[in-house]
Design a protein around this motif. Structure first.
Motif, PDB file in Angstrom:
ATOM      1  N   VAL A 256      -1.952  16.456   7.655  1.00  0.00           N
ATOM      2  CA  VAL A 256      -0.715  15.692   7.820  1.00  0.00           C
ATOM      3  C   VAL A 256      -0.811  14.366   7.068  1.00  0.00           C
ATOM      4  O   VAL A 256       0.125  13.959   6.363  1.00  0.00           O
ATOM      5  CB  VAL A 256      -0.439  15.446   9.322  1.00  0.00           C
ATOM      6  CG1 VAL A 256       0.752  14.501   9.491  1.00  0.00           C
ATOM      7  CG2 VAL A 256      -0.182  16.762  10.039  1.00  0.00           C
ATOM      8  N   GLY A 260       1.476  13.280   3.734  1.00  0.00           N
ATOM      9  CA  GLY A 260       2.243  12.038   3.664  1.00  0.00           C
ATOM     10  C   GLY A 260       1.836  11.176   2.491  1.00  0.00           C
ATOM     11  O   GLY A 260       2.683  10.588   1.810  1.00  0.00           O
ATOM     12  N   LEU A 264       4.330  10.242  -0.532  1.00  0.00           N
ATOM     13  CA  LEU A 264       4.587   8.831  -0.837  1.00  0.00           C
ATOM     14  C   LEU A 264       4.235   8.501  -2.281  1.00  0.00           C
ATOM     15  O   LEU A 264       5.012   7.843  -2.989  1.00  0.00           O
ATOM     16  CB  LEU A 264       3.774   7.949   0.116  1.00  0.00           C
ATOM     17  CG  LEU A 264       3.770   6.435  -0.184  1.00  0.00           C
ATOM     18  CD1 LEU A 264       5.174   5.862   0.011  1.00  0.00           C
ATOM     19  CD2 LEU A 264       2.762   5.708   0.686  1.00  0.00           C
ATOM     20  N   SER A 388      -2.421   4.733   0.090  1.00  0.00           N
ATOM     21  CA  SER A 388      -2.905   6.064   0.466  1.00  0.00           C
ATOM     22  C   SER A 388      -4.421   6.084   0.552  1.00  0.00           C
ATOM     23  O   SER A 388      -5.002   6.639   1.502  1.00  0.00           O
ATOM     24  CB  SER A 388      -2.424   7.100  -0.550  1.00  0.00           C
ATOM     25  OG  SER A 388      -1.006   7.156  -0.592  1.00  0.00           O
TER      26      SER A 388
END
Length: 408
Positions: A256, A260, A264, A388
């Motif tokens: 997950v 994401g 992004l 990230s």
């Protein structure tokens, strides 16, 4: 000392990446203005006259054709003698055109503007021509004598050396060897659209060039630094996913987080979606991409075969230089991000702040020299990757802590 050297080298990498990325986007925007149209070239002794274009425009209005393209004729004459009407003289290339000169060769105007359509007594000169003939860049209203005709200077531009723009008359019967068609709505086959249009309005058909493939390639390469960063991020995340394959809960949680982070970074890097000219205009148009590639590749081959005009030189110069800058930026992107990667929240804020400051400086400089505002990928790709990596680093440090504490 080693820490200072590392910081200096990191800053140098960052500045080089910003310069390459910003320069590439500026050249891409310039190429967009040069390659988004269809041009028609004729052999020596053939062409289209302003009088023919004027008649076609008149017939188009009578037909009520709302999608009538903008037509611009041009011809280039090298090393032409010029004078200021008194004792000063010089040599320059002259671009004689009929229509919109800005669509032919986008230039940065320092004063005034290019002569408007119908202004056959006006001209525009490059800054070095103004300095050569009058010793100043402030020459609006001055008289330029070319080919025995006196023209009034309407504008001064930068970016092209020894060049003069001269507008032709609407009733001129002289043939121009090049024609530019700017369609209000891009179709699935602009080469065919141009041929049908010229047949309909009795204009001679020559070699039709559609440079949309070149434009798409340059657009694709302009996103290369962001794409390399996202691919590198995906690689790192896949490695971590492989490590967690035997712990289902941690694997799902990391999946997950990784999804994401990838979403992004791809969004911030402006990597989502297809270019508009690659989207078929009809649901059942299965031959769209084949026709687009065939016509565009044929146009590129024809363009390479024809003698280069000043406009062609700007197109190829922008494409090649932009490609070089994009590839260089892609090579620099991963080492720069690895050096800028933050281990703490304060470090993350500092890294993102340094990038935004450098990007803002490059944007100001680009605007000062006639560039354009940069896109989302330029501003946000690197900060998104840093965020990230920071989030992934927190997850990995948590795993390491649990392993050392015997909780894994």
């Amino acid at each position: 000392m080693a820490k200072i050297n590392k910081q200096v080298s990191s800053l140098i990498l960052l500045l080089l990446l910003v310069i390459c990325w910003s320069g590439n986007l500026t050249l891409r925007q310039r190429l967009t203005g040069l390659s988004g149209d269809v041009s028609v070239r004729y052999v020596e002794g053939a062409g289209v006259s302003p009088a023919q274009v004027s008649r076609a425009v008149r017939y188009g209005k009578e037909d009520g054709n709302d999608s009538f393209p903008e037509l611009t004729l041009w011809r280039e004459k090298r090393n032409q003698p010029l004078s200021d009407g008194t004792f000063r003289s010089g040599i320059a290339d002259v671009l004689e055109f009929f229509g919109d000169g800005g669509s032919l060769m986008p230039v940065s105007m320092s004063r005034g503007s290019l002569p408007a359509k119908g202004d056959f007594q006006g001209c525009a000169v490059s800054k070095d021509v103004a300095q050569s003939l009058w010793g100043s860049g402030d020459v609006l209203g001055k008289t330029l004598v070319y080919n025995g005709v006196s023209y009034t200077v309407r504008g001064v531009f930068e970016g092209c050396k020894n060049l003069v723009f001269v507008q032709g008359g609407a009733d001129d019967e002289d043939l121009y060897p090049a024609l530019l068609l700017t369609f209000t709505e891009g179709g699935s086959n602009m080469v065919e659209d141009a041929r049908n249009f010229m047949t309909r309005y009795s204009l001679p058909i020559g070699d039709i060039l559609d440079m949309s493939l070149l434009l798409w390639l340059v657009n694709f390469l302009s996103a290369l630094p962001a794409a390399v960063l996202v691919i590198w991020l995906v690689y790192r995340l896949l490695r971590q996913c492989f490590r967690l394959r035997f712990t289902p809960l941690l694997f799902i949680a990391f999946l997950v987080l990784a999804g994401g982070a990838i979403f992004l970074s791809a969004w911030a890097g402006n990597l989502m979606g297809l270019p508009q000219n690659l989207i078929p205009t009809k649901w059942s148009d299965f031959d769209y991409w084949g026709k687009l590639f065939q016509n565009s590749s044929n146009s590129l081959g024809t363009a390479l075969r024809l003698s280069l005009t000043a406009r062609d030189m700007q197109v190829w110069s922008a494409a090649l230089t932009g490609t070089l800058l994009s590839v260089t930026g892609a090579v620099l992107s991963v080492p720069m991000v690895r050096r800028l990667r933050a281990r703490s929240l304060n470090g993350l804020g500092l890294g993102c702040g340094i990038w935004f400051a450098a990007a803002f400086g490059a944007s100001l400089f680009s605007g000062a020299v006639g560039g354009v505002s940069q896109n989302r990928g330029f501003w946000l790709a690197v900060p998104a990757i840093l965020i990230s990596l920071y989030a992934v680093g927190l997850f990995e440090s948590h795993l390491t802590f649990n392993e050392k504490g015997g909780i894994g």
